[in-house]
Design a protein around this motif. Structure first.
Motif, mmCIF file in Angstrom:
data_model
loop_
_atom_site.group_PDB
_atom_site.id
_atom_site.type_symbol
_atom_site.label_atom_id
_atom_site.label_comp_id
_atom_site.label_asym_id
_atom_site.label_seq_id
_atom_site.Cartn_x
_atom_site.Cartn_y
_atom_site.Cartn_z
ATOM 1 N N LYS A 179 51.988 46.954 42.415
ATOM 2 C CA LYS A 179 52.713 46.532 43.617
ATOM 3 C C LYS A 179 51.744 45.838 44.563
ATOM 4 C CE LYS A 179 56.421 48.906 42.436
ATOM 5 N NZ LYS A 179 57.270 48.257 41.498
ATOM 6 N N SER A 180 52.229 44.801 45.212
ATOM 7 C CA SER A 180 51.398 44.076 46.169
ATOM 8 C C SER A 180 51.186 44.922 47.420
ATOM 9 C CB SER A 180 52.064 42.763 46.558
ATOM 10 O OG SER A 180 51.314 42.135 47.578
ATOM 11 N N PRO A 181 49.940 45.008 47.880
ATOM 12 C CA PRO A 181 49.686 45.704 49.136
ATOM 13 C C PRO A 181 49.879 44.771 50.339
ATOM 14 C CG PRO A 181 47.618 45.095 48.107
ATOM 15 C CD PRO A 181 48.715 44.674 47.166
ATOM 16 N N TYR A 182 50.302 43.538 50.084
ATOM 17 C CA TYR A 182 50.443 42.528 51.140
ATOM 18 C C TYR A 182 51.922 42.244 51.409
ATOM 19 C CZ TYR A 182 45.669 42.023 49.579
ATOM 20 O OH TYR A 182 44.380 42.292 49.215
ATOM 21 N N HIS A 183 52.224 41.909 52.648
ATOM 22 C CA HIS A 183 53.595 41.599 53.047
ATOM 23 C C HIS A 183 53.883 40.130 52.778
ATOM 24 C CE1 HIS A 183 54.072 45.497 54.924
ATOM 25 N NE2 HIS A 183 52.910 45.325 55.543
ATOM 26 N N ASP A 184 55.136 39.843 52.437
ATOM 27 C CA ASP A 184 55.564 38.459 52.230
ATOM 28 C C ASP A 184 55.875 37.825 53.577
ATOM 29 O OD1 ASP A 184 55.302 38.966 49.569
ATOM 30 O OD2 ASP A 184 57.430 38.880 49.106
ATOM 31 N N VAL A 212 38.641 33.895 39.402
ATOM 32 C CA VAL A 212 38.729 32.678 40.198
ATOM 33 C C VAL A 212 39.304 32.984 41.578
ATOM 34 C CG1 VAL A 212 39.765 30.369 40.327
ATOM 35 C CG2 VAL A 212 39.032 31.284 38.114
ATOM 36 N N PHE A 213 40.370 33.776 41.605
ATOM 37 C CA PHE A 213 41.047 34.132 42.843
ATOM 38 C C PHE A 213 40.836 35.601 43.158
ATOM 39 C CE2 PHE A 213 44.423 30.942 41.325
ATOM 40 C CZ PHE A 213 43.771 29.879 41.918
ATOM 41 N N THR A 214 40.863 35.915 44.428
ATOM 42 C CA THR A 214 40.841 37.324 44.840
ATOM 43 C C THR A 214 42.189 37.942 44.491
ATOM 44 O OG1 THR A 214 41.748 36.874 47.038
ATOM 45 C CG2 THR A 214 39.326 36.762 46.810
ATOM 46 N N ALA A 215 42.257 39.251 44.533
ATOM 47 C CA ALA A 215 43.538 39.926 44.297
ATOM 48 C C ALA A 215 44.567 39.469 45.337
ATOM 49 C CB ALA A 215 43.360 41.439 44.344
ATOM 50 N N GLU A 216 44.143 39.316 46.575
ATOM 51 C CA GLU A 216 45.064 38.863 47.622
ATOM 52 C C GLU A 216 45.629 37.477 47.293
ATOM 53 O OE1 GLU A 216 45.396 38.414 52.465
ATOM 54 O OE2 GLU A 216 43.393 38.504 51.559
ATOM 55 N N GLN A 217 44.788 36.572 46.828
ATOM 56 C CA GLN A 217 45.263 35.236 46.469
ATOM 57 C C GLN A 217 46.247 35.280 45.298
ATOM 58 O OE1 GLN A 217 41.277 33.594 45.997
ATOM 59 N NE2 GLN A 217 41.707 32.119 47.633
ATOM 60 N N LEU A 239 48.921 36.364 35.490
ATOM 61 C CA LEU A 239 48.107 35.448 36.282
ATOM 62 C C LEU A 239 46.636 35.862 36.241
ATOM 63 C CD1 LEU A 239 48.312 33.106 38.405
ATOM 64 C CD2 LEU A 239 48.515 34.879 40.119
ATOM 65 N N SER A 240 46.401 37.146 36.249
ATOM 66 C CA SER A 240 45.031 37.667 36.230
ATOM 67 C C SER A 240 44.359 37.494 34.873
ATOM 68 C CB SER A 240 45.021 39.157 36.594
ATOM 69 O OG SER A 240 45.522 39.349 37.891
ATOM 70 N N ASN A 241 45.103 37.745 33.795
ATOM 71 C CA ASN A 241 44.517 37.800 32.451
ATOM 72 C C ASN A 241 44.664 36.541 31.620
ATOM 73 O OD1 ASN A 241 43.536 40.693 32.157
ATOM 74 N ND2 ASN A 241 45.552 40.918 33.073
ATOM 75 N N GLY A 242 45.683 35.750 31.882
ATOM 76 C CA GLY A 242 45.903 34.531 31.115
ATOM 77 C C GLY A 242 46.164 34.794 29.646
ATOM 78 N N LYS A 243 46.535 33.726 28.943
ATOM 79 C CA LYS A 243 46.748 33.795 27.493
ATOM 80 C C LYS A 243 46.908 32.374 26.988
ATOM 81 C CE LYS A 243 49.828 35.348 23.867
ATOM 82 N NZ LYS A 243 51.111 35.923 23.525
ATOM 83 N N GLY A 244 46.231 32.057 25.912
ATOM 84 C CA GLY A 244 46.347 30.720 25.326
ATOM 85 C C GLY A 244 45.916 29.656 26.317
ATOM 86 N N ASN A 245 46.819 28.719 26.601
ATOM 87 C CA ASN A 245 46.514 27.628 27.527
ATOM 88 C C ASN A 245 46.529 28.055 28.988
ATOM 89 O OD1 ASN A 245 46.242 25.684 25.486
ATOM 90 N ND2 ASN A 245 48.449 25.398 25.408
ATOM 91 N N MET A 246 47.105 29.216 29.263
ATOM 92 C CA MET A 246 47.126 29.739 30.629
ATOM 93 C C MET A 246 45.802 30.449 30.887
ATOM 94 S SD MET A 246 48.676 30.452 33.484
ATOM 95 C CE MET A 246 48.468 31.652 34.797
ATOM 96 N N PRO A 247 44.971 29.886 31.784
ATOM 97 C CA PRO A 247 43.658 30.504 32.031
ATOM 98 C C PRO A 247 43.779 31.799 32.828
ATOM 99 C CG PRO A 247 43.970 28.622 33.477
ATOM 100 C CD PRO A 247 45.172 28.673 32.570
ATOM 101 N N PRO A 248 42.813 32.697 32.657
ATOM 102 C CA PRO A 248 42.789 33.911 33.483
ATOM 103 C C PRO A 248 42.231 33.573 34.868
ATOM 104 C CG PRO A 248 40.936 33.907 31.969
ATOM 105 C CD PRO A 248 41.756 32.689 31.654
#
Length: 146
Positions: A50-55, A126-131, A113-122
């Motif tokens: 779960k995101s600890p950040y508000h939308d 690159v990004f912080t958890a917040e990003q 988004l964090s782990n990626g797979k195939g052509n989708m990079p992890p």
């Protein structure tokens, strides 16, 4: 021998190279869905993230900026998986308007988004958890617009 098989299977699945045809198993009480070539499934435990950040507006604005810089070239400006770079990859990138994607939890999207797979990079290095959570929030907003 069974422990070795579980470790090897876990490595292959996390590396994205052995998911096809592997049956589900439990490793550290984290069941893994069966992977197929056509469908990328996050581990079941990712659904609990779960995101600890508000939308809030700044979260969405930051997510939109990241999407434009890093994701739109493959996923398309509107998230339909029709970006110019994505078309050249051989496998069409995710369409965030598709019901299969919309039904996934925010935690599953964050994990992918964090782990990626195939052509989708992890993107975890690159990004912080917040990003990454900002991107997930923006993907949700994007998926409800036509």
């Amino acid at each position: 021998m069974i422990l070795y098989q579980k470790i090897a299977a876990s490595f292959l699945i996390s590396a994205g190279i052995g998911g096809v045809g592997l049956s589900s198993f439990t490793s550290s009480n984290h069941p893994v869905h069966q992977h197929t070539q056509d469908r990328w499934v996050a581990p079941v435990w990712a659904d609990t993230l779960k995101s600890p950040y508000h939308d809030e507006p700044l979260t969405l604005a930051n997510g939109e900026e990241l999407f434009g810089l890093y994701c739109a070239s493959c996923h398309g400006e509107s998230g339909y998986g029709d970006g110019a770079a994505g078309g050249a990859l051989g496998q069409k990138p995710a369409n965030f308007h598709d019901s299969i994607v919309k039904k996934q939890t925010n935690g599953a999207l964050f994990w992918k988004l964090s782990n990626g797979k195939g052509n989708m990079p992890p993107f975890q290095d690159v990004f912080t958890a917040e990003q990454r959570w900002q991107l997930v929030a923006y993907l949700r907003k994007l998926s409800v617009t036509e």
